[in-house]
Design an enzyme around this catalytic site. Structure first.
Site, PDB file in Angstrom:
ATOM      1  N   SER A  31      43.197  -7.035  56.965  1.00 39.35           N
ATOM      2  CA  SER A  31      44.523  -6.438  56.829  1.00 39.35           C
ATOM      3  C   SER A  31      45.241  -6.369  58.163  1.00 39.35           C
ATOM      4  O   SER A  31      46.473  -6.370  58.218  1.00 39.35           O
ATOM      5  CB  SER A  31      44.416  -5.025  56.240  1.00 39.35           C
ATOM      6  OG  SER A  31      43.844  -5.044  54.954  1.00 39.35           O
ATOM      7  N   SER A 116      47.026   7.578  53.597  1.00 39.31           N
ATOM      8  CA  SER A 116      47.418   7.789  52.216  1.00 39.31           C
ATOM      9  C   SER A 116      48.688   6.970  52.031  1.00 39.31           C
ATOM     10  O   SER A 116      49.755   7.312  52.543  1.00 39.31           O
ATOM     11  CB  SER A 116      47.679   9.268  51.939  1.00 39.31           C
ATOM     12  OG  SER A 116      48.016   9.468  50.591  1.00 39.31           O
ATOM     13  N   LEU A 179      47.320  -9.712  48.864  1.00 37.83           N
ATOM     14  CA  LEU A 179      46.069  -9.155  48.359  1.00 37.83           C
ATOM     15  C   LEU A 179      45.965  -7.663  48.643  1.00 37.83           C
ATOM     16  O   LEU A 179      46.207  -7.212  49.770  1.00 37.83           O
ATOM     17  CB  LEU A 179      44.873  -9.870  48.993  1.00 37.83           C
ATOM     18  CG  LEU A 179      44.669 -11.330  48.578  1.00 37.83           C
ATOM     19  CD1 LEU A 179      43.528 -11.939  49.376  1.00 37.83           C
ATOM     20  CD2 LEU A 179      44.407 -11.442  47.088  1.00 37.83           C
ATOM     21  N   ARG A 308      64.487  35.663  46.832  1.00 41.06           N
ATOM     22  CA  ARG A 308      65.115  34.364  47.120  1.00 41.06           C
ATOM     23  C   ARG A 308      66.481  34.574  47.796  1.00 41.06           C
ATOM     24  O   ARG A 308      66.885  33.789  48.652  1.00 41.06           O
ATOM     25  CB  ARG A 308      65.264  33.531  45.851  1.00 41.06           C
ATOM     26  CG  ARG A 308      66.123  34.157  44.773  1.00 41.06           C
ATOM     27  CD  ARG A 308      66.404  33.186  43.646  1.00 41.06           C
ATOM     28  NE  ARG A 308      67.087  33.830  42.533  1.00 41.06           N
ATOM     29  CZ  ARG A 308      67.868  33.202  41.678  1.00 41.06           C
ATOM     30  NH1 ARG A 308      68.068  31.901  41.793  1.00 41.06           N
ATOM     31  NH2 ARG A 308      68.440  33.845  40.675  1.00 41.06           N
ATOM     32  N   GLU A 356      61.032  15.480  45.872  1.00 38.26           N
ATOM     33  CA  GLU A 356      60.259  16.431  46.669  1.00 38.26           C
ATOM     34  C   GLU A 356      59.333  15.743  47.671  1.00 38.26           C
ATOM     35  O   GLU A 356      59.073  16.283  48.757  1.00 38.26           O
ATOM     36  CB  GLU A 356      59.447  17.359  45.751  1.00 38.26           C
ATOM     37  CG  GLU A 356      60.290  18.355  44.978  1.00 38.26           C
ATOM     38  CD  GLU A 356      60.875  17.792  43.701  1.00 38.26           C
ATOM     39  OE1 GLU A 356      61.654  18.498  43.033  1.00 38.26           O
ATOM     40  OE2 GLU A 356      60.551  16.619  43.365  1.00 38.26           O
ATOM     41  N   ASP A 413      62.749  30.434  30.961  1.00 35.93           N
ATOM     42  CA  ASP A 413      62.722  28.990  31.202  1.00 35.93           C
ATOM     43  C   ASP A 413      61.419  28.338  30.746  1.00 35.93           C
ATOM     44  O   ASP A 413      61.374  27.133  30.514  1.00 35.93           O
ATOM     45  CB  ASP A 413      62.945  28.680  32.690  1.00 35.93           C
ATOM     46  CG  ASP A 413      64.412  28.780  33.065  1.00 35.93           C
ATOM     47  OD1 ASP A 413      65.263  28.743  32.159  1.00 35.93           O
ATOM     48  OD2 ASP A 413      64.705  28.902  34.267  1.00 35.93           O
TER      49      ASP A 413
END
Length: 615
Positions: A31, A116, A179, A308, A356, A413
């Site tokens: 790679s 990742s 690949l 909040r 997000e 909700d």
């Protein structure tokens, strides 16, 4: 470098990638070999970087999104004189800076941890946003991606955001080597398939032979000269390029070459070329933290205020006092109340829309440039960005995440909107801080405190209004708690946080009228937890009841249990938590159905002290 020198440098990078993987007995040399020419041309002819001053404000920023190709990155560092050959050969060894996948914790030239897949480009967008909108310098951001990771949705969140923001300081170099790990990629060598996708998002695209150094050189020059849109250089390459036994062959991903010596000979042997990387242009220093006093909002005792709402006002106040604070939101700023900051400091506010992963990645990118980001969304929706949070911790990034509308207390909700896993999620992150305020003044103080903490910081806020129980001058040290009610005859201790604090206080009042004394602790710091206060309560009362608007796994109850994992006797511990799948109902009905309202708490206490009345 001229054409011949660039070809030789590419071969050197291949040889060194083979060498280090052979020495380690593991790694991803094939790679690395596919992208060697792409790296050689960038390093020698286009990157502007001072390896002696990795924090130079004019440095270009390079992100190796295909982090498994770390042998290539480290070989480039050697060519630039940043590491020597002896260190290069410590690749993947215990204690080496040259880990299997690069991290900024070990190396000052690494912008962000990768490995990742699908995260390098989103973080690169954040760095480019900083350069274009905040730093206002002309550094460029180069991101080397693999073709396999373009299957990740996060890449396309980044692609859309970059084009929307007209990030012409961002170039994605895609190593299309056909690949993946287990076989061919979805589109193989079809460069046009990738070009159509990037173009649809508004990118300028350039398709090239990724082993033609002159074509690469021209493509990078074109990317630099392109204005108003980001550029994707799509390079057709071969995995294992230059060694017949492995070139373009399946089944060799993540393995050293079968015969390293023979491969090195086929590549023309070792070379010791040194690259003089271009100096970065002069640039102003990064922003300094303002010395202004932060005048936090103040709320009156007894006032009804949602946490909040207090978050939004505190964030705006923090923005006034600290010019390094920035805010990001996932198109819910009217609900999270981050809009208060956006109205006051639009130049430091980043609307990430309903993406997000990109929001958290942009926060990480901004943090690499010295900004202090606060990123907010519904607590439930931060779950989809969890891998970005995990990798941010690996990077050692300092970011503040705020999850609103937590728990069943949001009401009608229903469960899709209820954050019931977030405390567990963030508690599990290495080095994280998890805070859950119950009133407005406490929220304001904790929002300000977060700015000076390290690592991943999470604050949980609530939708509904709650009574202010603390004065505006009360202090709330991280790692502390508040004993709200106690006596010498307490039968047990109620441990609550957030919306369950007023419920626990109401239950304690009702129990007191029946002659049952209980202690009440507001455990606003869920991680780190106040071990001393909890241990004292256990010693004094013998039993702890945790009450949380969260699933029982990994939340407040487990945080309390952590205080007793040092070998001492564990007290009697009872957990009241959300154990069923909620439906739609009014907030008070939700709390009662979950068994975490004042009536349910009082009933649980009566059973435990054996004073329950059976009717």
């Amino acid at each position: 470098m001229n054409t011949r020198e660039l070809v030789e440098l590419g071969q050197q990078l291949r040889v060194d990638s083979v060498r280090v993987s052979a020495a380690a007995g593991s790694g991803h040399p094939t790679s690395s070999m596919s992208a060697a020419d792409l790296m050689a041309v960038l390093l020698a002819n286009h990157l502007r970087y001072d390896f002696e001053r990795p924090d130079h404000p004019g440095n270009d920023r390079f992100v190796l999104s295909k982090g498994h190709a770390s042998p290539l990155l480290y070989s480039a560092y050697k060519a630039a004189g940043a590491v020597d050959d002896a260190e290069l050969l410590t690749f993947r060894a215990l204690g080496s800076r040259l880990e299997g996948h690069p991290t900024p914790q070990r190396l000052p030239w690494v912008e962000t941890a990768t490995g990742s897949l699908g995260q390098g480009l989103p973080v690169g967008v954040g760095i480019a946003l900083s350069g274009g909108r905040l730093d206002r310098t002309d550094y460029r951001v180069w991101v080397l991606c693999g073709d396999s990771e373009l299957a990740e949705g996060s890449v396309w969140e980044a692609a859309e955001h970059a084009a929307f923001e007209h990030l012409d300081n961002l170039t994605a170099i895609v190593d299309v080597n056909r690949l993946g790990q287990r076989g061919p990629t979805r589109h193989g060598h079809d460069l046009d398939a990738y070009a159509r996708r990037f173009q649809a998002f508004g990118w300028h695209t350039i398709e090239i032979d990724g082993h033609d150094v002159d074509a690469i050189d021209r493509a990078y020059g074109e990317a630099i000269s392109t204005k108003g849109q980001p550029t994707a250089v799509l390079a057709r390459t071969f995995k294992g390029k230059g060694v017949e036994a492995v070139q373009d062959r399946e089944g060799l991903h993540g393995k050293p070459l079968p015969d390293a010596d023979e491969a090195i000979a086929e590549l023309g042997g070792r070379r010791e070329l040194r690259v003089t990387v271009q100096e970065p242009p002069a640039a102003r220093l990064l922003h300094a933290v303002g010395e202004k006093h932060v005048e936090l909002p103040r709320f009156d005792l007894g006032e009804e205020v949602a946490t909040r709402d207090a978050y939004g006002k505190a964030l705006a106040a923090l923005g006034a006092g600290r010019e390094d604070v920035v805010a990001l939101d996932g198109e819910v700023s009217d609900s999270t109340r981050a809009e208060a900051f956006a109205k006051e400091y639009p130049e430091r506010f980043f609307e990430c829309y309903i993406a997000e992963q990109q929001m958290v990645a942009a926060a990480v990118g901004l943090s690499t440039r010295g900004w202090v980001p606060y990123a907010s969304s519904f607590a439930a929706f931060l779950t989809r960005a969890y891998d970005f949070v995990r990798m941010a911790s690996v990077s050692g990034a300092g970011i503040n995440l705020v999850g609103s509308h937590a728990g069943v207390a949001i009401g009608q909700d229903g469960p899709s909107q209820m954050g019931l896993e977030d405390l567990a999620m963030f508690r599990a992150v290495h080095g994280s801080t998890v805070l859950y305020p119950c009133d407005a003044n406490q929220t304001a103080r904790l929002v300000a405190a977060m700015a000076d903490l390290d690592g991943i910081r999470y604050l949980r806020t609530s939708r509904g209004r709650s009574r202010v129980i603390y004065g505006p001058d009360e202090e709330f040290p991280v790692g502390g708690s508040k004993v709200l009610r106690s006596s010498g005859t307490d039968r047990l201790t109620l441990v609550a946080a957030g919306v369950t604090v007023p419920e626990a206080l109401a239950a304690a009042g009702a129990l007191d009228r029946e002659g049952i004394q209980v202690r009440v602790i507001d455990l606003y710091s869920v991680k780190p937890v106040d071990r001393l206060t909890l241990r004292q309560a256990a010693e004094d009362t013998g039993c702890l009841i945790t009450v949380e608007d969260h699933h029982e796994e990994g939340g407040l109850g487990d945080a309390v249990l952590d205080a007793f994992l040092d070998g001492r006797p564990v007290p009697r511990l009872v957990r009241l938590a959300v154990r069923t799948m909620p439906g739609s109902a009014a907030p008070d009905e939700q709390l009662h159905a979950a068994g975490i309202d004042a009536e349910s708490i009082a009933a649980a206490v009566q059973l435990l002290v054996e004073q329950a009345v059976v009717r």
